[in-house]
Design a protein around this motif. Structure first.
Motif: not given
Length: 107
Positions: A2-5, A49-52, A82-84, A67-71
């Motif tokens: 998963i990606l944790i943002a 925090i969100s989990f993708f 932010s961090s992913i 996902l980075q573009k969304r942030f």
């Protein structure tokens, strides 16, 4: 995998962050999100925090960029950070360790 943002922004930027968040395009059907969750720290900052989870087993560079573009759209929000990160489940970690142990280079 998963990606944790994670993200953080001060209370004074809440209205700007909400405006941008509400304008984000809907996630594609291939992406499942758990969250966002928002604790507030002792300084009054909002933490996110969100989990993708993606349909594929391995996270690709393109998915992380997506996902980075969304942030990145939050860049103009004062104090926004932010961090992913890629995280693996216990099963995925054990499988990776097993593969490394069984590889010819480990001997």
């Amino acid at each position: 995998m998963i990606l944790i943002a994670r993200a953080s922004f001060p209370r004074s930027s809440l209205k700007e962050a909400i405006k941008i968040f509400s304008q984000l395009p809907k996630l594609p059907a291939t992406v499942k999100r758990s969250g966002p969750f928002f604790p507030i720290d002792d300084k009054g900052n909002f933490n996110y925090i969100s989990f993708f989870k993606f349909n594929e087993q391995q996270i690709t560079v393109e998915q992380k960029k997506f996902l980075q573009k969304r942030f990145d759209v939050f860049a103009g929000v004062p104090g926004f950070t932010s961090s992913i990160e890629n995280w693996m489940s216990m099963e995925e970690t054990l499988e990776l360790l097993k593969k490394k142990k069984d590889s010819p280079q480990s001997g």
